[in-house]
Design a protein around this motif. Structure first.
Motif, PDB file in Angstrom:
ATOM      1  N   VAL A 422       0.854  -1.192   0.000  1.00 23.92           N
ATOM      2  CA  VAL A 422       0.000   0.000   0.000  1.00 23.92           C
ATOM      3  C   VAL A 422       0.899   1.255   0.000  1.00 23.92           C
ATOM      4  O   VAL A 422       1.894   1.315   0.737  1.00 23.92           O
ATOM      5  CB  VAL A 422      -0.921   0.017   1.238  1.00 23.92           C
ATOM      6  CG1 VAL A 422      -1.855   1.222   1.180  1.00 23.92           C
ATOM      7  CG2 VAL A 422      -1.707  -1.277   1.329  1.00 23.92           C
ATOM      8  N   VAL A 423       0.553   2.226  -0.808  1.00 23.93           N
ATOM      9  CA  VAL A 423       1.282   3.512  -0.861  1.00 23.93           C
ATOM     10  C   VAL A 423       0.324   4.618  -0.429  1.00 23.93           C
ATOM     11  O   VAL A 423      -0.797   4.703  -0.944  1.00 23.93           O
ATOM     12  CB  VAL A 423       1.818   3.793  -2.270  1.00 23.93           C
ATOM     13  CG1 VAL A 423       2.512   5.170  -2.306  1.00 23.93           C
ATOM     14  CG2 VAL A 423       2.774   2.690  -2.701  1.00 23.93           C
ATOM     15  N   GLY A 424       0.766   5.428   0.523  1.00 19.51           N
ATOM     16  CA  GLY A 424      -0.052   6.538   0.978  1.00 19.51           C
ATOM     17  C   GLY A 424       0.633   7.880   0.694  1.00 19.51           C
ATOM     18  O   GLY A 424       1.851   7.943   0.548  1.00 19.51           O
ATOM     19  N   TYR A 425      -0.134   8.929   0.627  1.00 21.46           N
ATOM     20  CA  TYR A 425       0.403  10.260   0.326  1.00 21.46           C
ATOM     21  C   TYR A 425      -0.083  11.251   1.385  1.00 21.46           C
ATOM     22  O   TYR A 425      -1.232  11.157   1.839  1.00 21.46           O
ATOM     23  CB  TYR A 425      -0.061  10.719  -1.059  1.00 21.46           C
ATOM     24  CG  TYR A 425       0.436   9.818  -2.185  1.00 21.46           C
ATOM     25  CD1 TYR A 425       1.673  10.079  -2.784  1.00 21.46           C
ATOM     26  CD2 TYR A 425      -0.329   8.733  -2.612  1.00 21.46           C
ATOM     27  CE1 TYR A 425       2.121   9.248  -3.800  1.00 21.46           C
ATOM     28  CE2 TYR A 425       0.122   7.907  -3.620  1.00 21.46           C
ATOM     29  CZ  TYR A 425       1.353   8.173  -4.224  1.00 21.46           C
ATOM     30  OH  TYR A 425       1.802   7.356  -5.221  1.00 21.46           O
ATOM     31  N   THR A 434      -2.991  13.532  11.155  1.00 19.69           N
ATOM     32  CA  THR A 434      -3.641  13.530   9.839  1.00 19.69           C
ATOM     33  C   THR A 434      -3.694  12.095   9.306  1.00 19.69           C
ATOM     34  O   THR A 434      -2.693  11.369   9.341  1.00 19.69           O
ATOM     35  CB  THR A 434      -2.865  14.434   8.859  1.00 19.69           C
ATOM     36  OG1 THR A 434      -2.926  15.781   9.339  1.00 19.69           O
ATOM     37  CG2 THR A 434      -3.457  14.352   7.459  1.00 19.69           C
ATOM     38  N   SER A 435      -4.857  11.674   8.817  1.00 23.41           N
ATOM     39  CA  SER A 435      -5.034  10.314   8.279  1.00 23.41           C
ATOM     40  C   SER A 435      -4.382  10.211   6.917  1.00 23.41           C
ATOM     41  O   SER A 435      -4.657  11.023   6.021  1.00 23.41           O
ATOM     42  CB  SER A 435      -6.520   9.983   8.161  1.00 23.41           C
ATOM     43  OG  SER A 435      -6.684   8.735   7.547  1.00 23.41           O
ATOM     44  N   VAL A 436      -3.511   9.217   6.799  1.00 24.73           N
ATOM     45  CA  VAL A 436      -2.780   9.027   5.547  1.00 24.73           C
ATOM     46  C   VAL A 436      -3.412   7.892   4.712  1.00 24.73           C
ATOM     47  O   VAL A 436      -3.606   8.022   3.514  1.00 24.73           O
ATOM     48  CB  VAL A 436      -1.299   8.722   5.845  1.00 24.73           C
ATOM     49  CG1 VAL A 436      -0.529   8.463   4.552  1.00 24.73           C
ATOM     50  CG2 VAL A 436      -0.677   9.857   6.625  1.00 24.73           C
ATOM     51  N   MET A 437      -3.756   6.765   5.338  1.00 26.16           N
ATOM     52  CA  MET A 437      -4.332   5.614   4.626  1.00 26.16           C
ATOM     53  C   MET A 437      -5.010   4.692   5.632  1.00 26.16           C
ATOM     54  O   MET A 437      -4.832   4.853   6.850  1.00 26.16           O
ATOM     55  CB  MET A 437      -3.250   4.840   3.866  1.00 26.16           C
ATOM     56  CG  MET A 437      -2.249   4.139   4.775  1.00 26.16           C
ATOM     57  SD  MET A 437      -0.959   3.279   3.882  1.00 26.16           S
ATOM     58  CE  MET A 437      -0.020   4.683   3.278  1.00 26.16           C
ATOM     59  N   VAL A 466       5.033   8.144  12.144  1.00 27.50           N
ATOM     60  CA  VAL A 466       3.619   7.780  11.977  1.00 27.50           C
ATOM     61  C   VAL A 466       3.177   6.886  13.135  1.00 27.50           C
ATOM     62  O   VAL A 466       4.014   6.338  13.872  1.00 27.50           O
ATOM     63  CB  VAL A 466       3.383   7.041  10.644  1.00 27.50           C
ATOM     64  CG1 VAL A 466       3.666   7.953   9.468  1.00 27.50           C
ATOM     65  CG2 VAL A 466       4.220   5.772  10.567  1.00 27.50           C
ATOM     66  N   MET A 467       1.870   6.752  13.244  1.00 25.20           N
ATOM     67  CA  MET A 467       1.304   5.795  14.193  1.00 25.20           C
ATOM     68  C   MET A 467       0.099   5.109  13.514  1.00 25.20           C
ATOM     69  O   MET A 467      -0.433   5.615  12.519  1.00 25.20           O
ATOM     70  CB  MET A 467       0.875   6.503  15.479  1.00 25.20           C
ATOM     71  CG  MET A 467      -0.255   7.489  15.305  1.00 25.20           C
ATOM     72  SD  MET A 467      -0.736   8.236  16.871  1.00 25.20           S
ATOM     73  CE  MET A 467      -2.081   9.287  16.335  1.00 25.20           C
TER      74      MET A 467
END
Length: 475
Positions: A422-425, A434-437, A466-467
């Motif tokens: 999975v790739v998040g931006y 902030t929600s990334v994925m 990240v968390m």
């Protein structure tokens, strides 16, 4: 004139000569004769000169008894004169017709055991001659019944002279003559006298008890045996009919009314009833009038047939963990065979169908079912086995039961991410939290061995940036 002539007077015979006188002279006194009336069929003629009346055709008293002829005498004058005379010809009958019967053969009947002098039949002949020549006398001149029947000479009434037995003889013939006395004239006919039977005997079984054997596996309609009763009467009176009496009609067997053949009428079971006793009646046709019947017993022994084994349970349900080792005992099935003969009550177990991948086996002797493969609930979660108990009879019979096996889940599969990569931006300068994925995983095991899952970070050089939310998988 009147003349009496026999009916058989030959043609050409002169029966009378008529005469007439004329006192004139010459042609005026010459007389000529003619028949001017009564001679319709031209049976007669008269000589024109002599006046002799002769026969032209055969005469028959039985057709015409009497003729009245007009005889005319005419002179030969220019203006002729004539006179008439009546000639009566009376025919006398001769015996020229034989008695005749209106049938060449007659049928008569007399019951057996009728006493002598019993009236049998009345024959009658006709004779068209005059009464004195039409006297008829009857006699029996031949036939097989000549000595046992008599006939009245004047009336033609036939009577018996003996007592008859239908079982010994059923018919006689009589040759009958009808004659004119003192004459060669006669007529003949034949009378067939039939002896009718009387039901004087009753049916009687040839033995009081009949024994038969039949296999319990006999199909419906199978013949078991035949009983017999006799009747000394001949013909229809000696015909015997059979029927089962009372509750014998509900014992699994039937009987042919005319042949006495016993047949199977429903499926038999030796283990329920190994011996059947039937009561059968023999009778003549028609209703039962009293002691005109006979009864006998039929004892039928039902022999052991090859019945299929029967399982104790029609269906078995069992659960087993997919994690058990190969050779694990699953369940034991049990069947029983009630047959008596050893070759019919020995059997073995086998799996007939439903054994996907041959995951199970059954011990042929004990009925114990075991695993033969490592079970995998995720591949096959349910088995429906059809087990058979097959005996050693000939032909072998098979009893069946159903075994339902439910494979229970164990935690033998780990979760995998779906999708695996999975790739998040995220835009720079975004604030914390902030929600990334959102991550997603799956597990083929059932709850609680599968979902829901707990997510956590386990490594990576940027893990401090990240968390991950443990329950939702949101990064």
């Amino acid at each position: 004139y009147q003349v009496i002539v026999p009916e058989n007077e030959p043609i050409g015979s002169t029966i009378v000569t008529v005469a007439a006188a004329d006192s004139d002279e010459g042609p005026n006194g010459m007389v000529r004769f003619s028949i001017s009336g009564g001679n319709v069929n031209k049976e007669f003629q008269v000589h024109p000169v002599t006046g002799a009346v002769t026969i032209l055709k055969p005469l028959d008293y039985d057709t015409i008894h009497e003729y009245k002829l007009n005889i005319t005498a005419t002179d030969l004058g220019f203006k002729s004169h004539h006179t008439k005379a009546m000639l009566t010809v009376i025919l006398t009958d001769i015996n020229d017709n034989a008695p005749t019967f209106n049938q060449s053969t007659y049928q008569a009947f007399i019951a057996e055991n009728s006493p002598p002098k019993t009236f049998v039949y009345n024959v009658s002949a006709q004779d068209i001659d005059s009464p004195k020549n039409a006297i008829i006398q009857y006699s029996i001149v031949g036939g097989s019944g000549k000595d046992v029947f008599t006939i009245e000479m004047k009336t033609g009434a036939i009577y018996s002279k003996a007592k008859f037995d239908f079982e010994e003889r059923s018919s006689y013939t009589l040759d009958i003559l009808a004659v004119n006395p003192d004459s060669p004239m006669y007529g003949s006919t034949k009378v067939i006298v039939y002896i009718t039977g009387v039901n004087e005997y009753y049916p009687h079984f040839v033995q009081p008890v009949f024994h038969f054997d039949v296999s319990e596996s006999a199909e419906v309609g199978t013949s078991v045996g035949m009983i017999q009763a006799t009747d000394q009467d001949a013909g229809d009176d000696g015909k015997v009919y059979y029927l089962l009496v009372g509750s014998s009609n509900d014992r699994g067997f039937s009987i042919s009314p005319e042949s006495g053949i016993i047949s199977v009428s429903r499926r038999l079971d030796r283990e329920t009833q190994n011996r059947v006793v039937l009561t059968v009646m023999a009778k003549n046709s028609g209703g039962i009038r009293g002691n005109d019947t006979d009864e006998a017993q039929i004892i039928i022994s039902i022999q052991d047939g090859n019945d299929p084994p029967e399982f104790v349970e029609e269906m078995y349900d069992v659960e087993i963990s997919e994690g058990v080792s190969i050779g694990t005992k699953v369940i034991s099935v049990q069947a029983m065979d009630k047959d008596v003969r050893p070759q019919n009550n020995q059997f073995s177990y086998s799996i007939i169908s439903g054994n996907k991948g041959k995951a199970f086996k059954v011990d042929p002797q004990t009925g114990m079912i075991e695993t033969t493969l490592q079970l995998d609930r995720e591949s096959t979660s349910y088995y429906k086995l059809i087990l058979g108990a097959i005996d050693t009879g000939s032909p072998p019979e098979t009893g069946t039961t159903e075994v339902r096996i439910t494979v229970m889940d164990v935690n033998d599969n780990g979760p995998i991410f779906d999708p695996p990569n999975v790739v998040g931006y995220v835009t720079e300068n975004e604030p914390s939290n902030t929600s990334v994925m959102k991550l997603s995983a799956k597990d083929p095991d059932l709850p609680p061995n599968g979902a829901p899952f707990t997510y956590r970070l386990v490594g990576g050089k940027h893990r401090d940036l990240v968390m991950i939310e443990p329950n939702s998988g949101i990064v």
